[in-house]
Design an enzyme around this catalytic site. Structure first.
Site, PDB file in Angstrom:
ATOM      1  N   GLU A 122       8.085  -4.094   0.089  1.00 34.19           N
ATOM      2  CA  GLU A 122       7.677  -3.028   1.024  1.00 34.19           C
ATOM      3  C   GLU A 122       8.815  -2.716   1.989  1.00 34.19           C
ATOM      4  O   GLU A 122       9.132  -1.558   2.251  1.00 34.19           O
ATOM      5  CB  GLU A 122       6.416  -3.456   1.782  1.00 34.19           C
ATOM      6  CG  GLU A 122       5.209  -3.537   0.853  1.00 34.19           C
ATOM      7  CD  GLU A 122       3.917  -3.936   1.546  1.00 34.19           C
ATOM      8  OE1 GLU A 122       3.964  -4.533   2.644  1.00 34.19           O
ATOM      9  OE2 GLU A 122       2.851  -3.667   0.972  1.00 34.19           O
TER      10      GLU A 122
ATOM     11  N   LEU B 116      -6.755   1.336   6.418  1.00 28.42           N
ATOM     12  CA  LEU B 116      -7.754   0.950   5.417  1.00 28.42           C
ATOM     13  C   LEU B 116      -8.967   1.863   5.304  1.00 28.42           C
ATOM     14  O   LEU B 116      -9.944   1.521   4.647  1.00 28.42           O
ATOM     15  CB  LEU B 116      -8.197  -0.499   5.688  1.00 28.42           C
ATOM     16  CG  LEU B 116      -7.056  -1.524   5.634  1.00 28.42           C
ATOM     17  CD1 LEU B 116      -7.574  -2.923   5.919  1.00 28.42           C
ATOM     18  CD2 LEU B 116      -6.307  -1.480   4.307  1.00 28.42           C
TER      19      LEU B 116
ATOM     20  N   HIS C 119       0.429   0.764  -1.515  1.00 22.79           N
ATOM     21  CA  HIS C 119      -0.588  -0.185  -1.970  1.00 22.79           C
ATOM     22  C   HIS C 119       0.125  -1.420  -2.526  1.00 22.79           C
ATOM     23  O   HIS C 119       1.092  -1.285  -3.281  1.00 22.79           O
ATOM     24  CB  HIS C 119      -1.457   0.468  -3.055  1.00 22.79           C
ATOM     25  CG  HIS C 119      -2.606  -0.399  -3.431  1.00 22.79           C
ATOM     26  ND1 HIS C 119      -3.722  -0.536  -2.637  1.00 22.79           N
ATOM     27  CD2 HIS C 119      -2.787  -1.222  -4.490  1.00 22.79           C
ATOM     28  CE1 HIS C 119      -4.549  -1.394  -3.202  1.00 22.79           C
ATOM     29  NE2 HIS C 119      -4.011  -1.827  -4.333  1.00 22.79           N
TER      30      HIS C 119
ATOM     31  N   LEU D 252     -10.603   5.729   4.183  1.00 20.44           N
ATOM     32  CA  LEU D 252     -10.326   6.963   3.441  1.00 20.44           C
ATOM     33  C   LEU D 252      -9.908   8.043   4.433  1.00 20.44           C
ATOM     34  O   LEU D 252     -10.418   8.103   5.555  1.00 20.44           O
ATOM     35  CB  LEU D 252     -11.584   7.430   2.716  1.00 20.44           C
ATOM     36  CG  LEU D 252     -11.925   6.750   1.398  1.00 20.44           C
ATOM     37  CD1 LEU D 252     -13.233   7.324   0.864  1.00 20.44           C
ATOM     38  CD2 LEU D 252     -10.800   6.915   0.386  1.00 20.44           C
ATOM     39  N   ILE D 253      -9.019   8.920   3.995  1.00 21.88           N
ATOM     40  CA  ILE D 253      -8.571  10.011   4.873  1.00 21.88           C
ATOM     41  C   ILE D 253      -9.568  11.164   4.768  1.00 21.88           C
ATOM     42  O   ILE D 253      -9.903  11.603   3.666  1.00 21.88           O
ATOM     43  CB  ILE D 253      -7.150  10.457   4.454  1.00 21.88           C
ATOM     44  CG1 ILE D 253      -6.155   9.308   4.680  1.00 21.88           C
ATOM     45  CG2 ILE D 253      -6.714  11.698   5.212  1.00 21.88           C
ATOM     46  CD1 ILE D 253      -6.030   8.831   6.118  1.00 21.88           C
TER      47      ILE D 253
END
Ligand code: GAR
Length: 190
Positions: A174, A85, A104, A87-88
């Site tokens: 998923e 969760l 997502h 940001l990279i």
């Protein structure tokens, strides 16, 4: 043999499914799990799956090269976000161009962006009386949920569905599609 690292922040059902899918695979190996929180169930799952699990805090991620160094040391080829969760950071994006993939739990560009994760997504979908939802698998860039889309799958949302019902349908999608899409991405870019 290509190696993938799974990044996670929570329960880890996707980590489990991906690890099981590739357990006997000759071309792709799940190398390790990277987490950004302690006391999350995915750590237990990694242990049971015999996968090395590494914890990094916010400072490690955003102000050092510790995560990148680990990826290089372990010769990781792809980073797969599985309920991760944050940001990279730029150092990983620069070194893993088009080699970081996220899932997502909605049909992006709808229901994406900061704060739209996990159950919040399903609550918003039900509150807005959407008739369908789904999953989006996409490349990761410097913004939330906005990289190029690789794959989407849809499910119906019935008028009486609760957010929990929708979450159940999404988890099935998923399970069916994330591991096989990862396989395609890795093998096609070999
Ligand atoms: C999954 O539904 C995944 O799509 C979502 O978090 C859940 C993690 O479940 N990811 C996001 O919301 C990313 N913005 P899991 O930990 O049981 O795999």
């Amino acid at each position: 043999m290509k190696k993938i690292a799974l990044f996670a922040s929570g329960n880890g059902t996707n980590v489990q499914q991906i690890a099981e899918y590739f357990a006997e695979n000759k071309e792709i190996k799940v190398d390790c799990v990277v987490v950004n929180k302690q006391n999350i169930y995915v750590i237990e799952r990694a242990k049971n799956l015999n996968l090395p699990c590494f914890y990094f805090n916010r400072e490690d991620f955003y102000s050092t090269d510790k995560v990148l160094d680990l990826m290089r040391l372990r010769e990781v080829d792809y980073i797969i976000l599985a309920g991760f969760l944050w940001l990279i950071p730029q150092n990983l994006l620069a070194n893993y161009d088009n080699k970081i993939v996220n899932i997502h739990p909605a049909l992006l560009p709808k229901y994406g962006g900061k704060g739209m994760y996990g159950h919040h997504v399903h609550e918003a979908v039900v509150a807005n009386h959407e008739q369908e939802s789904g999953i989006t698998i996409h490349y990761v860039n410097e913004k939330y949920d906005s990289g190029d889309i690789i794959f989407q799958a849809r499910c119906k949302v019935e008028a009486n569905d609760t957010p929990d019902n929708v979450a159940g349908k999404i988890h099935l999608l998923e399970k069916e599609f994330y591991p096989q899409t990862i396989e395609k991405v890795v093998l096609e870019n070999k």
